[in-house]
Write a protein that holds these residues in place. Structure first.
Motif, mmCIF file in Angstrom:
data_model
loop_
_atom_site.group_PDB
_atom_site.id
_atom_site.type_symbol
_atom_site.label_atom_id
_atom_site.label_comp_id
_atom_site.label_asym_id
_atom_site.label_seq_id
_atom_site.Cartn_x
_atom_site.Cartn_y
_atom_site.Cartn_z
ATOM 1 N N UNK A 1 -14.073 -1.489 3.558
ATOM 2 C CA UNK A 1 -14.817 -0.524 4.358
ATOM 3 C C UNK A 1 -14.652 -0.734 5.857
ATOM 4 N N UNK A 2 -14.472 -1.993 6.296
ATOM 5 C CA UNK A 2 -14.400 -2.184 7.744
ATOM 6 C C UNK A 2 -13.019 -2.566 8.233
ATOM 7 N N UNK A 3 -11.986 -2.195 7.488
ATOM 8 C CA UNK A 3 -10.649 -2.712 7.818
ATOM 9 C C UNK A 3 -10.049 -1.994 9.024
ATOM 10 N N UNK A 4 -9.335 -2.743 9.852
ATOM 11 C CA UNK A 4 -8.783 -2.146 11.072
ATOM 12 C C UNK A 4 -7.370 -1.634 10.839
ATOM 13 N N UNK A 5 -6.960 -0.689 11.682
ATOM 14 C CA UNK A 5 -5.608 -0.132 11.548
ATOM 15 C C UNK A 5 -4.554 -1.204 11.777
ATOM 16 N N UNK A 6 -4.823 -2.143 12.681
ATOM 17 C CA UNK A 6 -3.821 -3.168 12.978
ATOM 18 C C UNK A 6 -3.616 -4.085 11.767
ATOM 19 N N UNK A 7 -4.685 -4.354 11.034
ATOM 20 C CA UNK A 7 -4.559 -5.178 9.828
ATOM 21 C C UNK A 7 -3.690 -4.461 8.804
ATOM 22 N N UNK A 8 -3.941 -3.168 8.646
ATOM 23 C CA UNK A 8 -3.157 -2.388 7.682
ATOM 24 C C UNK A 8 -1.687 -2.404 8.069
ATOM 25 N N UNK A 9 -1.400 -2.169 9.360
ATOM 26 C CA UNK A 9 0.011 -2.079 9.730
ATOM 27 C C UNK A 9 0.697 -3.433 9.595
ATOM 28 N N UNK A 10 -0.033 -4.516 9.807
ATOM 29 C CA UNK A 10 0.549 -5.851 9.640
ATOM 30 C C UNK A 10 0.880 -6.082 8.164
ATOM 31 N N UNK A 11 -0.074 -5.709 7.291
ATOM 32 C CA UNK A 11 0.136 -5.874 5.851
ATOM 33 C C UNK A 11 1.327 -5.029 5.389
ATOM 34 N N UNK A 12 1.378 -3.782 5.879
ATOM 35 C CA UNK A 12 2.477 -2.891 5.491
ATOM 36 C C UNK A 12 3.817 -3.444 5.957
ATOM 37 N N UNK A 13 3.853 -3.958 7.182
ATOM 38 C CA UNK A 13 5.103 -4.466 7.754
ATOM 39 C C UNK A 13 5.605 -5.645 6.918
ATOM 40 N N UNK A 14 4.696 -6.513 6.548
ATOM 41 C CA UNK A 14 5.045 -7.702 5.765
ATOM 42 C C UNK A 14 5.647 -7.310 4.418
ATOM 43 N N UNK A 15 4.998 -6.344 3.737
ATOM 44 C CA UNK A 15 5.497 -5.903 2.428
ATOM 45 C C UNK A 15 6.825 -5.174 2.588
ATOM 46 N N UNK A 16 6.902 -4.281 3.600
ATOM 47 C CA UNK A 16 8.132 -3.503 3.808
ATOM 48 C C UNK A 16 9.340 -4.400 4.019
ATOM 49 N N UNK A 17 9.156 -5.474 4.785
ATOM 50 C CA UNK A 17 10.279 -6.376 5.045
ATOM 51 C C UNK A 17 10.799 -6.975 3.751
ATOM 52 N N UNK A 18 9.879 -7.472 2.922
ATOM 53 C CA UNK A 18 10.285 -8.101 1.649
ATOM 54 C C UNK A 18 10.941 -7.085 0.713
ATOM 55 N N UNK A 19 10.320 -5.918 0.598
ATOM 56 C CA UNK A 19 10.811 -4.892 -0.320
ATOM 57 C C UNK A 19 12.180 -4.366 0.122
ATOM 58 N N UNK A 20 12.317 -4.080 1.426
ATOM 59 C CA UNK A 20 13.599 -3.537 1.903
ATOM 60 C C UNK A 20 14.731 -4.536 1.774
ATOM 61 N N UNK A 21 14.426 -5.797 2.020
ATOM 62 C CA UNK A 21 15.436 -6.844 1.857
ATOM 63 C C UNK A 21 15.926 -6.863 0.403
ATOM 64 N N UNK A 22 14.977 -6.707 -0.516
ATOM 65 C CA UNK A 22 15.316 -6.689 -1.953
ATOM 66 C C UNK A 22 16.140 -5.447 -2.308
ATOM 67 N N UNK A 23 15.684 -4.277 -1.838
ATOM 68 C CA UNK A 23 16.346 -3.024 -2.220
ATOM 69 C C UNK A 23 17.711 -2.837 -1.553
ATOM 70 N N UNK A 24 17.954 -3.553 -0.467
ATOM 71 C CA UNK A 24 19.228 -3.369 0.239
ATOM 72 C C UNK A 24 20.143 -4.580 0.116
ATOM 73 N N UNK A 25 19.809 -5.508 -0.794
ATOM 74 C CA UNK A 25 20.622 -6.726 -0.902
ATOM 75 C C UNK A 25 22.049 -6.404 -1.338
#
Length: 407
Positions: free
Chosen positions: A131-155
């Motif tokens: 309920x009280x989550x900030x946009x910066x926290x979300x974007x940090x979480x998204x960035x972290x996941x995106x890096x791992x996922x893209x590295x996997x999908x583009x290996x």
């Protein structure tokens, strides 16, 4: 009393805590107390000293608590996570356990914060304590996941991959105020070590041949090589793209084909007709399978001319796998190896409903595929290795080899 052991201290804390609780919440209180004790013990280890204890080993000091709710089967546990003056402490049991769970949280947060919240997404977000989550926290979480996922999908892909399965799952996404359906294409391949891997994920309109072409060329550019058979459903545009990109045979998914075939027959006759067609699949080689197929088509023609016509035109596509090593055939005649993967993808996607954007689809689905691929790598071999050597020595019907046009 300084002779008191840590154990009796623990029991004291627990019994005091439980004494304060009413009977109905007994189990939840126990769980809260146990987790609280685990955290206190963890922090003591980090600090190198107990509460109010003077110690030369002390690394830092406590700095109060932050409230944290944890949803469990016992209900919501209200925990107080200890804070430190220097450094940070976060207990392992509060970490989302898997990449895909993190990704699901990120997608839901993004949908919710982006103001496209359906009631269901809102409820989920609340249930996850967002309920009280900030946009910066979300974007940090998204960035972290995106890096791992893209590295996997583009290996990069190394070695020979004789078999490739392609399948599409349809998902809903918002595009400029409209809700549209996009195809998420999953590519799985088996290499000559007998292992299978998820090698790609693409998003686009499933009918567009250019989309399929770009996706398949992307796989080749990453090193997909030695492909002899591509198994997929008959999506319009896909078959043409396979012919143009790969020097390989196309196998039309037998399961999807059978569904199309039985659509020409009344429900009461499904079992009989399916059994007749299956006789072709039971033959020992491609030649005999073809003879049986044509004979069955002629038997069915007087009563179901449309079905016979479908059989005439699709014989080579449906029986293509019969020209490959017998030990591999059960895995080659349909996209079933991806069906289970698709179910898992659908299960996660259903929680979200409508994705806020395409990036969130790649994030969530990519995370699910990333994990599934890890599981496959530790599993036993998917295909018998010795049989790969027979691929080019089997009797291959010349009509089966699709002529490759210049890609």
């Amino acid at each position: 009393n300084h002779t008191e052991t840590p154990m009796t201290k623990t029991n004291m804390d627990l019994s005091e805590l439980l004494a304060k609780q009413d009977g109905g919440d007994f189990l939840r209180a126990v769980a809260e107390a146990v987790l609280q004790l685990i955290m206190e013990a963890d922090v003591e280890g980090l600090i190198g000293a107990g509460k109010h204890e003077r110690s030369t080993d002390r690394a830092t000091w406590r700095n109060g608590y932050r409230e944290r709710a944890l949803d469990t089967r016992l209900g919501t546990l209200n925990l107080k996570v200890p804070k430190l003056r220097q450094g940070s402490y976060f207990p392992g049991f509060l970490e989302p356990r898997k990449t895909s769970e993190k990704a699901l949280v990120a997608v839901i947060q993004e949908a919710w914060i982006g103001g496209v919240s359906t009631r269901r997404v809102d409820e989920l977000a609340q249930a996850m304590g967002l309920s009280g989550i900030s946009k910066s926290t979300v974007s940090k979480l998204c960035k972290d996941i995106d890096e791992r996922v893209n590295e996997f999908l583009e290996r990069p892909l190394a070695g020979e991959w004789p078999y490739v399965w392609l399948d599409a799952t349809y998902l809903k996404v918002r595009q400029g105020g409209r809700i549209v359906s996009v195809a998420a294409i999953i590519a799985v391949a088996a290499n000559t070590d007998g292992r299978r891997e998820i090698i790609g994920l693409g998003l686009g309109p499933s009918e567009a041949e250019t989309f399929w072409m770009d996706f398949l060329r992307g796989l080749k550019a990453r090193g997909l090589d030695g492909t002899k058979l591509v198994i997929s459903d008959a999506h319009s545009g896909l078959r043409a793209a396979i012919e143009r990109v790969f020097d390989a045979t196309w196998q039309r998914c037998r399961v999807h084909w059978m569904r199309n075939a039985l659509a020409h027959v009344s429900r009461g006759q499904h079992t009989v007709v399916a059994a007749a067609i299956r006789q072709a699949f039971d033959q020992p080689d491609r030649k005999q399978a073809g003879e049986t197929w044509r004979r069955v088509a002629d038997q069915l023609r007087p009563r179901w001319p449309k079905l016979a016509e479908l059989m005439d035109e699709s014989e080579h596509d449906v029986l293509a796998y019969m020209a490959f090593p017998r030990q591999h055939r059960t895995k080659l005649h349909s996209t079933n190896p991806i069906e289970r993967l698709n179910k898992e993808v659908k299960r996660r996607a259903d929680v979200v409903g409508i994705f806020p954007n395409e990036a969130s689809i790649i994030r969530l689905i990519g995370a699910v595929l990333f994990e599934q691929n890890d599981e496959w790598q530790t599993a036993s071999r998917y295909m018998q290795v010795e049989a790969f050597a027979q691929i080019d020595h089997e009797e291959t019907d010349p009509i089966l080899s699709i002529t490759t046009q210049a890609a």
